[in-house]
Scaffold this motif. Structure first.
Motif, PDB file in Angstrom:
ATOM      1  N   ASP A  39     -41.232 -16.161  52.404  1.00 43.26           N
ATOM      2  CA  ASP A  39     -40.607 -17.484  52.500  1.00 43.26           C
ATOM      3  C   ASP A  39     -39.110 -17.309  52.799  1.00 43.26           C
ATOM      4  O   ASP A  39     -38.373 -16.722  52.013  1.00 43.26           O
ATOM      5  CB  ASP A  39     -40.814 -18.250  51.199  1.00 43.26           C
ATOM      6  N   LYS A  40     -38.661 -17.822  53.949  1.00 40.09           N
ATOM      7  CA  LYS A  40     -37.269 -17.635  54.387  1.00 40.09           C
ATOM      8  C   LYS A  40     -36.265 -18.224  53.404  1.00 40.09           C
ATOM      9  O   LYS A  40     -35.186 -17.669  53.212  1.00 40.09           O
ATOM     10  CB  LYS A  40     -37.074 -18.226  55.777  1.00 40.09           C
ATOM     11  N   ALA A  41     -36.591 -19.323  52.757  1.00 38.01           N
ATOM     12  CA  ALA A  41     -35.679 -19.929  51.778  1.00 38.01           C
ATOM     13  C   ALA A  41     -35.473 -19.001  50.589  1.00 38.01           C
ATOM     14  O   ALA A  41     -34.350 -18.857  50.093  1.00 38.01           O
ATOM     15  CB  ALA A  41     -36.209 -21.289  51.317  1.00 38.01           C
ATOM     16  N   ASN A  42     -36.546 -18.356  50.132  1.00 36.59           N
ATOM     17  CA  ASN A  42     -36.432 -17.405  49.024  1.00 36.59           C
ATOM     18  C   ASN A  42     -35.608 -16.187  49.427  1.00 36.59           C
ATOM     19  O   ASN A  42     -34.799 -15.675  48.647  1.00 36.59           O
ATOM     20  CB  ASN A  42     -37.805 -16.957  48.530  1.00 36.59           C
ATOM     21  N   VAL A  43     -35.794 -15.726  50.645  1.00 36.48           N
ATOM     22  CA  VAL A  43     -35.034 -14.568  51.132  1.00 36.48           C
ATOM     23  C   VAL A  43     -33.553 -14.917  51.200  1.00 36.48           C
ATOM     24  O   VAL A  43     -32.692 -14.137  50.782  1.00 36.48           O
ATOM     25  CB  VAL A  43     -35.574 -14.081  52.495  1.00 36.48           C
ATOM     26  N   ARG A  44     -33.213 -16.112  51.710  1.00 39.10           N
ATOM     27  CA  ARG A  44     -31.804 -16.538  51.773  1.00 39.10           C
ATOM     28  C   ARG A  44     -31.211 -16.641  50.367  1.00 39.10           C
ATOM     29  O   ARG A  44     -30.077 -16.222  50.135  1.00 39.10           O
ATOM     30  CB  ARG A  44     -31.674 -17.878  52.493  1.00 39.10           C
ATOM     31  N   ARG A  45     -31.987 -17.185  49.432  1.00 44.87           N
ATOM     32  CA  ARG A  45     -31.520 -17.303  48.042  1.00 44.87           C
ATOM     33  C   ARG A  45     -31.270 -15.917  47.448  1.00 44.87           C
ATOM     34  O   ARG A  45     -30.233 -15.677  46.819  1.00 44.87           O
ATOM     35  CB  ARG A  45     -32.546 -18.070  47.206  1.00 44.87           C
ATOM     36  N   LEU A  46     -32.211 -14.996  47.665  1.00 45.45           N
ATOM     37  CA  LEU A  46     -32.035 -13.627  47.164  1.00 45.45           C
ATOM     38  C   LEU A  46     -30.840 -12.947  47.822  1.00 45.45           C
ATOM     39  O   LEU A  46     -30.090 -12.222  47.154  1.00 45.45           O
ATOM     40  CB  LEU A  46     -33.301 -12.811  47.389  1.00 45.45           C
ATOM     41  N   ASN A  47     -30.645 -13.157  49.113  1.00 48.25           N
ATOM     42  CA  ASN A  47     -29.470 -12.598  49.801  1.00 48.25           C
ATOM     43  C   ASN A  47     -28.191 -13.067  49.120  1.00 48.25           C
ATOM     44  O   ASN A  47     -27.281 -12.267  48.861  1.00 48.25           O
ATOM     45  CB  ASN A  47     -29.447 -13.010  51.274  1.00 48.25           C
ATOM     46  N   ARG A  48     -28.097 -14.365  48.848  1.00 48.19           N
ATOM     47  CA  ARG A  48     -26.895 -14.920  48.197  1.00 48.19           C
ATOM     48  C   ARG A  48     -26.711 -14.344  46.801  1.00 48.19           C
ATOM     49  O   ARG A  48     -25.613 -13.919  46.429  1.00 48.19           O
ATOM     50  CB  ARG A  48     -26.983 -16.449  48.105  1.00 48.19           C
ATOM     51  N   GLN A  49     -27.793 -14.341  46.018  1.00 50.87           N
ATOM     52  CA  GLN A  49     -27.685 -13.852  44.643  1.00 50.87           C
ATOM     53  C   GLN A  49     -27.304 -12.377  44.592  1.00 50.87           C
ATOM     54  O   GLN A  49     -26.424 -11.981  43.821  1.00 50.87           O
ATOM     55  CB  GLN A  49     -29.002 -14.075  43.892  1.00 50.87           C
ATOM     56  N   LEU A  50     -27.957 -11.568  45.410  1.00 57.85           N
ATOM     57  CA  LEU A  50     -27.642 -10.141  45.420  1.00 57.85           C
ATOM     58  C   LEU A  50     -26.227  -9.893  45.930  1.00 57.85           C
ATOM     59  O   LEU A  50     -25.524  -9.016  45.417  1.00 57.85           O
ATOM     60  CB  LEU A  50     -28.661  -9.377  46.277  1.00 57.85           C
ATOM     61  N   SER A  51     -25.789 -10.674  46.905  1.00 63.90           N
ATOM     62  CA  SER A  51     -24.422 -10.533  47.418  1.00 63.90           C
ATOM     63  C   SER A  51     -23.407 -10.826  46.323  1.00 63.90           C
ATOM     64  O   SER A  51     -22.425 -10.086  46.154  1.00 63.90           O
ATOM     65  CB  SER A  51     -24.197 -11.470  48.609  1.00 63.90           C
ATOM     66  N   GLU A  52     -23.626 -11.891  45.553  1.00 70.26           N
ATOM     67  CA  GLU A  52     -22.713 -12.243  44.466  1.00 70.26           C
ATOM     68  C   GLU A  52     -22.691 -11.167  43.387  1.00 70.26           C
ATOM     69  O   GLU A  52     -21.614 -10.760  42.932  1.00 70.26           O
ATOM     70  CB  GLU A  52     -23.122 -13.582  43.846  1.00 70.26           C
ATOM     71  N   ILE A  53     -23.866 -10.701  42.999  1.00 71.75           N
ATOM     72  CA  ILE A  53     -23.949  -9.674  41.944  1.00 71.75           C
ATOM     73  C   ILE A  53     -23.266  -8.390  42.394  1.00 71.75           C
ATOM     74  O   ILE A  53     -22.482  -7.790  41.645  1.00 71.75           O
ATOM     75  CB  ILE A  53     -25.423  -9.409  41.569  1.00 71.75           C
ATOM     76  N   MET A  54     -23.525  -7.976  43.619  1.00 72.91           N
ATOM     77  CA  MET A  54     -22.951  -6.715  44.087  1.00 72.91           C
ATOM     78  C   MET A  54     -21.450  -6.836  44.343  1.00 72.91           C
ATOM     79  O   MET A  54     -20.719  -5.865  44.162  1.00 72.91           O
ATOM     80  CB  MET A  54     -23.707  -6.225  45.316  1.00 72.91           C
ATOM     81  N   THR A  55     -20.975  -8.013  44.712  1.00 62.45           N
ATOM     82  CA  THR A  55     -19.530  -8.224  44.854  1.00 62.45           C
ATOM     83  C   THR A  55     -18.863  -8.119  43.487  1.00 62.45           C
ATOM     84  O   THR A  55     -17.805  -7.484  43.348  1.00 62.45           O
ATOM     85  CB  THR A  55     -19.237  -9.587  45.510  1.00 62.45           C
ATOM     86  N   GLN A  56     -19.472  -8.698  42.460  1.00 66.44           N
ATOM     87  CA  GLN A  56     -18.928  -8.588  41.103  1.00 66.44           C
ATOM     88  C   GLN A  56     -18.925  -7.132  40.644  1.00 66.44           C
ATOM     89  O   GLN A  56     -17.953  -6.672  40.030  1.00 66.44           O
ATOM     90  CB  GLN A  56     -19.731  -9.445  40.129  1.00 66.44           C
ATOM     91  N   ASP A  57     -19.990  -6.410  40.944  1.00 66.02           N
ATOM     92  CA  ASP A  57     -20.042  -4.979  40.607  1.00 66.02           C
ATOM     93  C   ASP A  57     -18.928  -4.218  41.317  1.00 66.02           C
ATOM     94  O   ASP A  57     -18.276  -3.347  40.733  1.00 66.02           O
ATOM     95  CB  ASP A  57     -21.394  -4.376  40.976  1.00 66.02           C
ATOM     96  N   ALA A  58     -18.698  -4.539  42.589  1.00 67.24           N
ATOM     97  CA  ALA A  58     -17.640  -3.874  43.355  1.00 67.24           C
ATOM     98  C   ALA A  58     -16.276  -4.144  42.736  1.00 67.24           C
ATOM     99  O   ALA A  58     -15.433  -3.241  42.641  1.00 67.24           O
ATOM    100  CB  ALA A  58     -17.668  -4.331  44.818  1.00 67.24           C
ATOM    101  N   GLU A  59     -16.048  -5.377  42.290  1.00 65.97           N
ATOM    102  CA  GLU A  59     -14.774  -5.713  41.644  1.00 65.97           C
ATOM    103  C   GLU A  59     -14.570  -4.877  40.391  1.00 65.97           C
ATOM    104  O   GLU A  59     -13.471  -4.367  40.149  1.00 65.97           O
ATOM    105  CB  GLU A  59     -14.735  -7.202  41.309  1.00 65.97           C
ATOM    106  N   GLN A  60     -15.621  -4.714  39.589  1.00 65.73           N
ATOM    107  CA  GLN A  60     -15.517  -3.912  38.363  1.00 65.73           C
ATOM    108  C   GLN A  60     -15.263  -2.443  38.690  1.00 65.73           C
ATOM    109  O   GLN A  60     -14.442  -1.789  38.047  1.00 65.73           O
ATOM    110  CB  GLN A  60     -16.782  -4.063  37.517  1.00 65.73           C
ATOM    111  N   ILE A  61     -15.932  -1.925  39.687  1.00 69.83           N
ATOM    112  CA  ILE A  61     -15.739  -0.529  40.076  1.00 69.83           C
ATOM    113  C   ILE A  61     -14.306  -0.307  40.553  1.00 69.83           C
ATOM    114  O   ILE A  61     -13.659   0.684  40.189  1.00 69.83           O
ATOM    115  CB  ILE A  61     -16.758  -0.127  41.169  1.00 69.83           C
ATOM    116  N   ILE A  62     -13.790  -1.239  41.337  1.00 72.49           N
ATOM    117  CA  ILE A  62     -12.418  -1.120  41.838  1.00 72.49           C
ATOM    118  C   ILE A  62     -11.426  -1.151  40.683  1.00 72.49           C
ATOM    119  O   ILE A  62     -10.474  -0.366  40.646  1.00 72.49           O
ATOM    120  CB  ILE A  62     -12.118  -2.217  42.879  1.00 72.49           C
TER     121      ILE A  62
END
Length: 108
Positions: A31-54
């Protein structure tokens, strides 16, 4: 990297990650809507992780991204005017991780 007029150093870090997901069929990854939602959620989580690592890298004086080398190469006058060991923790990083789910597998 940008050096502001007041000497503040800003670094834009953009990372695009193509991702393969292995998931159960019940989560409807076709389902493309679920994939877009997962893309957004994973992007946010990994951006937060990157901020902590930095933050951890800066607290420990580790210039793993080579900002100092870029400063030497592209802004030599600024480099000569700063004490890099004292200035590095004040560098503002702006990470942005973008996840793009490109494939998925199904486990039985």
């Amino acid at each position: 990297m940008k050096v502001q007029r007041d000497g503040q150093i800003d670094v834009e870090l953009n990372l695009k990650l193509p991702v393969d997901i292995v998931e159960y069929a019940r989560n409807h990854l076709q389902d493309k809507a679920n994939v877009r939602r997962l893309n957004r959620q994973l992007s946010e989580i990994m951006t937060q992780d990157a901020e902590q690592i930095i933050r951890t890298l800066q607290e420990n004086g580790c210039d793993a991204f080579g900002v100092g080398r870029q400063l030497i190469a592209h802004h030599p006058a600024v480099w000569k005017s700063v004490d890099w060991n004292k200035e590095y923790p004040n560098v503002r990083f702006h990470p942005q991780v973008t996840v793009d789910i490109v494939g998925n597998g199904i486990l039985n």
